[in-house]
Enzyme design. Structure first.
Site, PDB file in Angstrom:
ATOM      1  N   ASP A 103       0.848  -1.185   0.000  1.00 17.95           N
ATOM      2  CA  ASP A 103       0.000   0.000   0.000  1.00 17.95           C
ATOM      3  C   ASP A 103       0.895   1.252   0.000  1.00 17.95           C
ATOM      4  O   ASP A 103       1.785   1.359  -0.834  1.00 17.95           O
ATOM      5  CB  ASP A 103      -0.965  -0.071   1.201  1.00 17.95           C
ATOM      6  N   HIS A 292      -7.319  -6.553  -0.670  1.00 15.64           N
ATOM      7  CA  HIS A 292      -6.211  -5.602  -0.512  1.00 15.64           C
ATOM      8  C   HIS A 292      -5.234  -5.994   0.585  1.00 15.64           C
ATOM      9  O   HIS A 292      -4.052  -5.682   0.498  1.00 15.64           O
ATOM     10  CB  HIS A 292      -6.786  -4.217  -0.206  1.00 15.64           C
TER      11      HIS A 292
END
Length: 313
Positions: A103, A292
């Protein structure tokens, strides 16, 4: 996990909390977390890498937990975030390292690879791809694309607004992030807030125990989300300060991992296609049935891919 040590070091004008594991003479590997996470998001990778002989360094990034959380937005631009890690590597005497990021940690890792082509020998990034410096600040593009509909990055721009929503109930905020990735894809009006229409959080996902969640909650308990949100408020400054990196390629052997259900894959579809132009020595893997939070959702698969990639050299 019992062999992890914590060190607090003074770097780049802040105190950085760094968790360390593995043999002292092992090959250094750095794991950089993203938003809204913490060092503990690497809990499944730390023992696997340490067992493979790596010396593992896991910082609590600037603005998070026991690391310093400066107030000014400009204190969180990407080159400043990189400098935290560069000076930490200096502190520990690292001449060559493997750099890993997820991320926002991936964004820092990509830039570190450009800034440190000799010191960073191998790069592993998760979820956020790279296609070089944009022709103009990304936030300008997003504001145009989402002029009449909601976008969480645009929503994060106004200081104090997102903080009020996210800080109101830290546990609820974290559970919604973990459990409802569709929040980022829902079509809503531009004046919506992040959690408009969100259902109450359900049971924790299988990859996050109550004890794990407590570590995340404690990370944000003292400083809230202001520091981490300030990372999002530097797109224009990042673009201005990174002009000297324009056109550079990431030349290190690189492994990129993303889940097939990761919303970032939708937002960054064009970047994913273009990435080999900027990262010529690239290996990509898409993990099936994965969102994610990739290193937690499919920890064993991620560990195997990482160790397999690093075992090639």
């Amino acid at each position: 996990m019992n062999a992890i040590e914590q060190d607090r070091i003074q770097v780049n004008g802040i105190e950085l909390s760094v968790y360390i594991a593995g043999p002292e003479q092992g090959r250094p590997i750095w794991l950089l977390h993203g938003f809204p996470e913490c060092w503990h998001s690497w809990r499944e990778q730390i023992p696997a890498l340490a067992a493979a002989g790596f010396r593992v360094f896991v910082p609590q990034m600037r603005g998070y937990g026991q690391s310093s959380s400066p107030h000014e937005i400009a204190d969180y631009d990407v080159l400043t975030l990189c400098a935290d890690i560069q000076q930490a590597m200096d502190h520990f005497g690292h001449a060559q390292v493997v750099m890993v990021g997820h991320d926002w940690g991936a964004v820092v890792a990509w830039h570190l690879a450009l800034l440190e082509p000799e010191r960073i020998t191998h790069l592993i990034t998760l979820s956020v791809p790279f296609a070089g410096r944009a022709r103009r600040p990304v936030i300008e593009i997003l504001r145009e694309l989402y002029a009449d509909r909601f976008n969480y990055i645009v929503y994060f721009q106004q200081p104090g607004v997102a903080e009020q929503e996210l800080d109101a109930d830290i546990e609820r905020t974290l559970r919604l992030f973990m459990q409802d990735e569709d929040l980022f894809l829902q079509k809503r009006s531009a004046d919506s807030s992040l959690f408009d229409g969100a259902q109450p959080p359900g049971p924790l996902p299988a990859w996050c125990s109550r004890e794990d969640l407590d570590v995340y909650v404690q990370t944000f308990a003292e400083h809230g989300f202001r520091g981490p949100l300030n990372w999002y408020r530097n797109f224009e400054r990042n673009w201005q300060r990174s002009e000297f990196l324009a056109g550079r390629q990431v030349l290190q052997p690189t492994l990129f991992l993303i889940g097939d259900r990761d919303p970032v894959g939708v937002f960054e579809a064009h970047t994913l296609k273009r990435m080999p132009e900027s990262v010529p020595n690239l290996e990509q893997q898409v993990l099936a049935n994965c969102g994610h939070w990739i290193q937690n959702e499919q920890a064993q698969r991620v560990n195997a891919l990482m160790l397999g990639f690093l075992g090639k050299t």
